[in-house]
Design an enzyme around this catalytic site. Structure first.
Site, PDB file in Angstrom:
ATOM      1  CG  LEU C 227       5.317   3.991  14.894  1.00  0.00           C
ATOM      2  CD1 LEU C 227       5.248   5.396  15.435  1.00  0.00           C
ATOM      3  CD2 LEU C 227       4.633   3.010  15.819  1.00  0.00           C
ATOM      4  CG  ASP C 228       9.127   3.275  14.732  1.00  0.00           C
ATOM      5  OD1 ASP C 228       9.033   4.428  15.191  1.00  0.00           O
ATOM      6  OD2 ASP C 228       9.004   2.259  15.408  1.00  0.00           O
ATOM      7  CD  GLU C 229       8.973   1.706   7.785  1.00  0.00           C
ATOM      8  OE1 GLU C 229       9.839   2.111   6.985  1.00  0.00           O
ATOM      9  OE2 GLU C 229       8.953   0.549   8.234  1.00  0.00           O
TER      10      GLU C 229
END
Lengths: 285, 285, 285, 285
Positions: C227-229
């Site tokens: 997530l969010d990477e």
């Protein structure tokens, strides 16, 4: 920067096969292209190219002779530069030295890779006493109404004697004669303290204040015989408010001017600025 | 937004004691100031003030009567508005509807707090068929050379009949007559698709392309009888390159235009835009 | 856009002769290169190229077959697209529709050249009643804790059935499972309402407000299992002040989100976004 | 700057009547307010005010005594400064001197109105040989692991002896002990070479490069006992691309750092920076 790197820039009438011919020629000599940028201008039907390549040991003379044939075929205007061979730059300055101070600092720490062959000022060395000029020759060429022609002649001689490839008007605040401007075409850069074409001419920050604009800017451009009309290289702006006085605009403007000039120099020194008639082609990375 | 909030804006000749008189007056009536911005223009010796205060239950009429005495003393031009009372806005549009679409969207989701009292276009409703106008009255006022005067008369009547306080030229692309411009002074906003004062007049993006600028912009300004010379409210820019065609500039320009107009409207609707002769005072938060 | 234009993108281990081989191959078939961008990543020793060329009448199949041999020699990952053949895009949206509304408007006026093969929402059609979906199929896939797996299975089936090449989370606000994220690697874009890597996770504007930052931003990135990477494609920011509440940040953020997503889509649709491991190579003009 | 100007800043629990009381008090003494900015923080219920006024001949002592009564009534934290009385500032620097060089230049030409009471470095004077320190005392306080405590004790003594009101870590690159950080609370500013809260700690540009961000930034903040967590005063960013190496980011970052620090200093020196717990209130003009 890797050794053996060369930068080739060229422009010519646009037609099929230019890229293939150039890259084929270089590949045939064992050169490896590491950067490439191109632009075809639909309006003028002209093509622009900038290549960085590794020569694999061939020297500049041989490269130059080899490429001449390709260049002839396509009617190219071109330059080829060993990347380790630094541009020779002459800096002209007037009373305000914020651009000069900034350029010197960046040069000193290696941000601007160039040989500064001289600093020319219409104020004496004392005006810049806080700046360390190192071993750069300093020339004081004062200006008054009567000796304007003689002063410019001295300047012109100095440009030639110094071997300067590029002349930078770092807030020089003097208008070059049409003759000198033409002579330096494509190799003389001015930083104009306005967001051209708004507020041409003198005291642009006062003009901007009177008009009540909400953004002010600066413009780096090539000098031409027509004042403030040369090809634009780089521009930037900052936000201002109703509360900013003309003096505030001048202060804010200093920051814009010096960063626009620094960016322009960096682009020029890496052969990223190509002339396209009254405009420029800027090959950023 | 808290209940009982009022916005007071004023301008008057600058002299000592204005703030103390105004804030003292309000404190004496139990009003509590929650926002305050002021500006003294040294050039014109005029003072500008914007206050948001909580009335503590006093109604607008009483506030107005009470403040009149203070205003008279200082020869103030002033407005007082109940913050829940929304400005009445008339939108004028031509063929390109990007500003209109954007304003409608922001209005719908509550970003722009206003009553849209009408949309006037010189193209038929069909041109904007993808836009939901909700219950906003739509007026088709076509323009041709022969009936220009009659069209503007109809427009003028419509402005009056709608009770519009503000007229927004959301890319209306028609020049108002000097008479109508004067009549709407200080309450008619235009979004000009250039970074004024550069590239005044028609087809500014084509002008910008020809000049080879590296930044393009847009300007929101009050309409005056002199074309493209009205007081500037807001401006913004975006970076462009040699590779951008006039069509690219137009596309990039749409984004600048709509965000400059939206910001301008938001400022105006919150009574943050004050006229200062040929300039503006903008009280941002 | 001229007829017969194709876009070739490729990446491969860096070595001498790639550009010469590719441009030689195209020149040999009478193709004329009109745009070229390249990048050699010194860290990963990978080379990236994007070419736009005119085919001179050869069709896509023949071009594809012809280029396969060159591609094999250099172990290339590559795509070749007829520029008139539009990408098929599926839009996913949750309650907030500012990105959706903006994408639809730009698509309608021709700024975003793509076929929208569907809109998927976890809210009913009624939520977006002010938006004109034209003939685009709308799919309501509600989410609750119990049926999360079933909902994603339905979504996955829909992606396949629609023939979507690109899936856009236009403020979808739902985390995809690691499985689906992996399945969509390199063809699923999310707009995250923060300036990553600051303020990952939920309610980033509230996090930003608490921290007292002076700039807020948004990030468009490829979706990955972490997530969010995922690889960042585009980011932008706006200035905020102490006076801005979390609601102000959310409002200002909407503008950043929609312009970052629109820019990202425009880049993607013109094949200017290449994956480079956990990063991207973005070939702007 | 006009004579007789004073700057009053204050914060206190928010309640009705503060502005009226303060402006009434000043008007009663014949003082004329020429600038005013205020902010009420709804979350903390604290009120912040900055006033610039002309004293009409009353001296600072008398003003101070007079205002103390008002301040007591509202439980204010406050400062009153004669605008001609310049802040005393101590500059700390490490090897990289771009911030120091920039601050010195701006101070020299009058952009930063302050008394520089000393320069402290952990490198010898020779490191900065190109910089003209004028008559500013220079202190070489080298750092090694064994004498870290002694070095900081010497630094602490120096701060006191110099009478510094503000300590500026102009790329000092050393972490202050929690004790010294607490002692300097609200009067020690650091320029952090990242866009906090992203990339805290060491080598932020390398972190940013690894993450593949498209914008990098810098942050000026008050130093607190918790590293990189102090109240943020100012931030800015620049756009970067996949082609920028960590060294490019460091170079671009230098520009951001020096302009963020310069803006911060200018704000601070004009008493426009107020502390609000873990955040700041910044009263720009």
């Amino acid at each position: 920067m890797a050794a053996d790197q060369f930068i080739l820039t060229l422009s010519c009438p646009d037609r099929a096969g230019i890229v293939a011919a150039v890259s084929g020629h270089l590949a045939g000599r064992g050169c490896n292209i590491v950067e490439a940028q191109q632009f075809g201008d639909d309006e003028t039907a002209r093509f622009f190219l900038r290549l960085v390549f590794q020569s694999g040991g061939i020297d500049q003379d041989e490269l130059q002779r080899g490429f001449a044939a390709v260049a002839d075929t396509f009617d190219m205007q071109w330059t080829l530069r060993d990347r380790t061979q630094r541009h020779r730059v002459l800096l002209l300055v007037s009373k305000f030295d914020h651009c000069l101070a900034d350029v010197l600092y960046r040069w000193r720490i290696g941000e601007l890779s160039m040989d500064i062959v001289g600093i020319v000022a219409n104020h004496p060395r004392e005006t810049y006493r806080h700046l360390d000029f190192d071993t750069i020759p300093f020339h004081f060429l004062p200006i008054d109404r009567e000796h304007r022609v003689a002063q410019e002649a001295a300047l012109s001689k100095l440009i030639e004697a110094s071997g300067a490839e590029l002349v930078v008007l770092a807030r020089y605040m003097q208008v070059l004669s049409a003759g000198l401007a033409r002579q330096l075409e494509g190799r003389c850069i001015n930083i104009h303290h306005s967001f051209l074409p708004g507020f041409k001419g003198a005291r642009p920050y006062h003009q901007a204040h009177r008009r009540g604009v909400k953004l002010i800017g600066a413009t780096a451009h090539f000098v031409t015989a027509e004042l403030d009309e040369g090809p634009i290289i780089e521009q930037d702006i900052e936000r201002v408010t109703h509360a900013d006085t003309p003096d505030d605009l001048i202060r804010i403007g200093r920051d814009i001017e010096r960063r626009v000039l620094a960016r322009t120099l960096r682009l020029y020194l890496d052969d990223r600025v190509l002339l396209n008639g009254s405009k420029t082609v800027i090959f950023t990375s």
